[in-house]
Scaffold this motif. Structure first.
Motif, PDB file in Angstrom:
ATOM      1  N   GLU A  96       2.738  16.095  24.334  1.00 26.07           N
ATOM      2  CA  GLU A  96       3.588  14.946  24.633  1.00 26.07           C
ATOM      3  C   GLU A  96       2.738  13.729  24.959  1.00 26.07           C
ATOM      4  N   ALA A  97       3.354  12.537  24.813  1.00 26.89           N
ATOM      5  CA  ALA A  97       2.652  11.290  25.108  1.00 26.89           C
ATOM      6  C   ALA A  97       2.414  11.174  26.609  1.00 26.89           C
ATOM      7  N   PRO A  98       1.273  10.615  27.001  1.00 23.29           N
ATOM      8  CA  PRO A  98       1.027  10.391  28.433  1.00 23.29           C
ATOM      9  C   PRO A  98       2.067   9.441  29.014  1.00 23.29           C
ATOM     10  N   LEU A 105       6.475   3.012  24.375  1.00 25.58           N
ATOM     11  CA  LEU A 105       7.353   3.601  23.363  1.00 25.58           C
ATOM     12  C   LEU A 105       8.757   3.007  23.439  1.00 25.58           C
ATOM     13  N   VAL A 106       9.237   2.761  24.631  1.00 27.47           N
ATOM     14  CA  VAL A 106      10.565   2.150  24.798  1.00 27.47           C
ATOM     15  C   VAL A 106      10.553   0.737  24.226  1.00 27.47           C
ATOM     16  N   ASP A 107       9.508  -0.020  24.539  1.00 28.33           N
ATOM     17  CA  ASP A 107       9.390  -1.382  24.002  1.00 28.33           C
ATOM     18  C   ASP A 107       9.314  -1.362  22.479  1.00 28.33           C
ATOM     19  N   GLN A 108       8.516  -0.445  21.943  1.00 29.66           N
ATOM     20  CA  GLN A 108       8.402  -0.329  20.491  1.00 29.66           C
ATOM     21  C   GLN A 108       9.746   0.037  19.860  1.00 29.66           C
ATOM     22  N   PHE A 109      10.434   0.993  20.488  1.00 25.94           N
ATOM     23  CA  PHE A 109      11.730   1.402  19.966  1.00 25.94           C
ATOM     24  C   PHE A 109      12.705   0.231  19.958  1.00 25.94           C
ATOM     25  N   GLN A 110      12.796  -0.499  21.054  1.00 20.11           N
ATOM     26  CA  GLN A 110      13.716  -1.629  21.127  1.00 20.11           C
ATOM     27  C   GLN A 110      13.345  -2.714  20.127  1.00 20.11           C
ATOM     28  N   HIS A 111      12.063  -2.974  19.946  1.00 18.38           N
ATOM     29  CA  HIS A 111      11.600  -3.961  18.973  1.00 18.38           C
ATOM     30  C   HIS A 111      12.026  -3.559  17.558  1.00 18.38           C
ATOM     31  N   HIS A 112      11.779  -2.317  17.201  1.00 20.99           N
ATOM     32  CA  HIS A 112      12.122  -1.851  15.850  1.00 20.99           C
ATOM     33  C   HIS A 112      13.630  -1.741  15.655  1.00 20.99           C
ATOM     34  N   LEU A 113      14.349  -1.398  16.699  1.00 18.98           N
ATOM     35  CA  LEU A 113      15.809  -1.337  16.612  1.00 18.98           C
ATOM     36  C   LEU A 113      16.384  -2.721  16.332  1.00 18.98           C
ATOM     37  N   ARG A 114      15.895  -3.749  17.045  1.00 21.31           N
ATOM     38  CA  ARG A 114      16.357  -5.115  16.782  1.00 21.31           C
ATOM     39  C   ARG A 114      16.019  -5.534  15.355  1.00 21.31           C
ATOM     40  N   GLY A 115      14.815  -5.198  14.903  1.00 21.17           N
ATOM     41  CA  GLY A 115      14.416  -5.527  13.538  1.00 21.17           C
ATOM     42  C   GLY A 115      15.285  -4.817  12.508  1.00 21.17           C
ATOM     43  N   LEU A 116      15.565  -3.543  12.742  1.00 20.27           N
ATOM     44  CA  LEU A 116      16.395  -2.775  11.820  1.00 20.27           C
ATOM     45  C   LEU A 116      17.814  -3.328  11.773  1.00 20.27           C
ATOM     46  N   LEU A 117      18.358  -3.690  12.924  1.00 27.38           N
ATOM     47  CA  LEU A 117      19.694  -4.293  12.952  1.00 27.38           C
ATOM     48  C   LEU A 117      19.727  -5.597  12.169  1.00 27.38           C
ATOM     49  N   SER A 118      18.692  -6.407  12.321  1.00 24.65           N
ATOM     50  CA  SER A 118      18.611  -7.676  11.599  1.00 24.65           C
ATOM     51  C   SER A 118      18.541  -7.448  10.092  1.00 24.65           C
ATOM     52  N   VAL A 119      17.701  -6.518   9.673  1.00 27.67           N
ATOM     53  CA  VAL A 119      17.549  -6.233   8.245  1.00 27.67           C
ATOM     54  C   VAL A 119      18.846  -5.669   7.677  1.00 27.67           C
ATOM     55  N   LEU A 120      19.480  -4.740   8.379  1.00 30.91           N
ATOM     56  CA  LEU A 120      20.739  -4.157   7.897  1.00 30.91           C
ATOM     57  C   LEU A 120      21.841  -5.206   7.785  1.00 30.91           C
ATOM     58  N   THR A 121      21.874  -6.153   8.711  1.00 35.68           N
ATOM     59  CA  THR A 121      22.860  -7.233   8.646  1.00 35.68           C
ATOM     60  C   THR A 121      22.634  -8.081   7.405  1.00 35.68           C
ATOM     61  N   LYS A 122      21.379  -8.427   7.132  1.00 32.49           N
ATOM     62  CA  LYS A 122      21.070  -9.228   5.939  1.00 32.49           C
ATOM     63  C   LYS A 122      21.386  -8.463   4.657  1.00 32.49           C
ATOM     64  N   LEU A 123      21.061  -7.185   4.613  1.00 34.34           N
ATOM     65  CA  LEU A 123      21.351  -6.385   3.428  1.00 34.34           C
ATOM     66  C   LEU A 123      22.857  -6.222   3.208  1.00 34.34           C
ATOM     67  N   THR A 124      23.614  -6.109   4.281  1.00 34.92           N
ATOM     68  CA  THR A 124      25.069  -6.011   4.176  1.00 34.92           C
ATOM     69  C   THR A 124      25.634  -7.304   3.604  1.00 34.92           C
ATOM     70  N   LYS A 125      25.140  -8.437   4.093  1.00 29.66           N
ATOM     71  CA  LYS A 125      25.578  -9.730   3.555  1.00 29.66           C
ATOM     72  C   LYS A 125      25.203  -9.849   2.087  1.00 29.66           C
ATOM     73  N   LYS A 126      24.040  -9.341   1.727  1.00 28.63           N
ATOM     74  CA  LYS A 126      23.572  -9.376   0.344  1.00 28.63           C
ATOM     75  C   LYS A 126      24.508  -8.560  -0.552  1.00 28.63           C
ATOM     76  N   ALA A 127      24.892  -7.381  -0.110  1.00 23.05           N
ATOM     77  CA  ALA A 127      25.805  -6.537  -0.889  1.00 23.05           C
ATOM     78  C   ALA A 127      27.165  -7.207  -1.039  1.00 23.05           C
ATOM     79  N   ASN A 128      27.663  -7.824   0.025  1.00 23.16           N
ATOM     80  CA  ASN A 128      28.951  -8.523  -0.044  1.00 23.16           C
ATOM     81  C   ASN A 128      28.889  -9.724  -0.982  1.00 23.16           C
ATOM     82  N   LEU A 129      27.807 -10.490  -0.921  1.00 23.78           N
ATOM     83  CA  LEU A 129      27.626 -11.644  -1.795  1.00 23.78           C
ATOM     84  C   LEU A 129      27.588 -11.209  -3.259  1.00 23.78           C
ATOM     85  N   LEU A 130      26.833 -10.177  -3.524  1.00 21.53           N
ATOM     86  CA  LEU A 130      26.708  -9.667  -4.888  1.00 21.53           C
ATOM     87  C   LEU A 130      28.065  -9.191  -5.414  1.00 21.53           C
ATOM     88  N   THR A 131      28.800  -8.460  -4.594  1.00 19.78           N
ATOM     89  CA  THR A 131      30.122  -7.968  -4.983  1.00 19.78           C
ATOM     90  C   THR A 131      31.069  -9.122  -5.262  1.00 19.78           C
TER      91      THR A 131
END
Length: 154
Positions: A96-98, A105-131
């Motif tokens: 296990e990690a020290p 790890l918590v900071d990294q997780f929160q950072h990546h979670l915010r980034g993933l949410l941002s990317v998923l939001t943009k991709l969702t808008k992209k799919a809607n625009l394309l449709t």
């Protein structure tokens, strides 16, 4: 009927994944002839949105490439990313990690979670625009077609 735009109701990863999956599923069910996307460019009214289609679709506004990208990303999310070199990337450390790394790890997780949410939001808008672009093109194409008359039999 247009695909509804994203409304930031909840900032949950599962909700963002669900919205993305729904948008890409609707896109896939709506676009019956993907090659038509090669000839479609986003309409001017769509270009006046807060996030420009150029930002969503890339520099060349190529809807067909965006369609293929979105389908590929959806498949990666559903079935996992397949690595060509055979490494699964799922290595578990033997110990296990020290304790001092836990906060990091918590900071990294929160950072990546915010980034993933941002990317998923943009991709969702992209799919809607394309449709929506595809739907408008199909509706425009149908309105220019000659109406069928049952009075004439050839």
């Amino acid at each position: 009927m247009e695909v509804s735009e994203y409304s930031p109701q909840r900032h949950s990863l599962l909700d963002a994944i669900h919205r993305f999956n729904t948008a890409t599923t609707i896109m896939d069910e709506t676009i019956l002839v993907p090659s038509m996307l090669q000839d479609i460019t986003p309409a001017k009214e769509e270009q006046e949105e807060p996030i420009k289609p150029k930002d969503l679709l890339g520099q060349n506004n190529n809807l067909y490439d965006s369609y293929l990208l979105l389908k590929s990303l959806r498949n990666d999310m559903k079935w996992g990313v397949h690595h060509e070199n055979g490494n699964s990337g799922d290595r578990c450390p033997d110990k296990e990690a020290p304790e001092e790394e836990t906060g990091d790890l918590v900071d990294q997780f929160q950072h990546h979670l915010r980034g993933l949410l941002s990317v998923l939001t943009k991709l969702t808008k992209k799919a809607n625009l394309l449709t929506n672009c595809y739907k408008k093109e199909v509706e425009t194409g149908n309105s220019h077609a000659r109406p069928f008359s049952s009075n004439h039999y050839y």
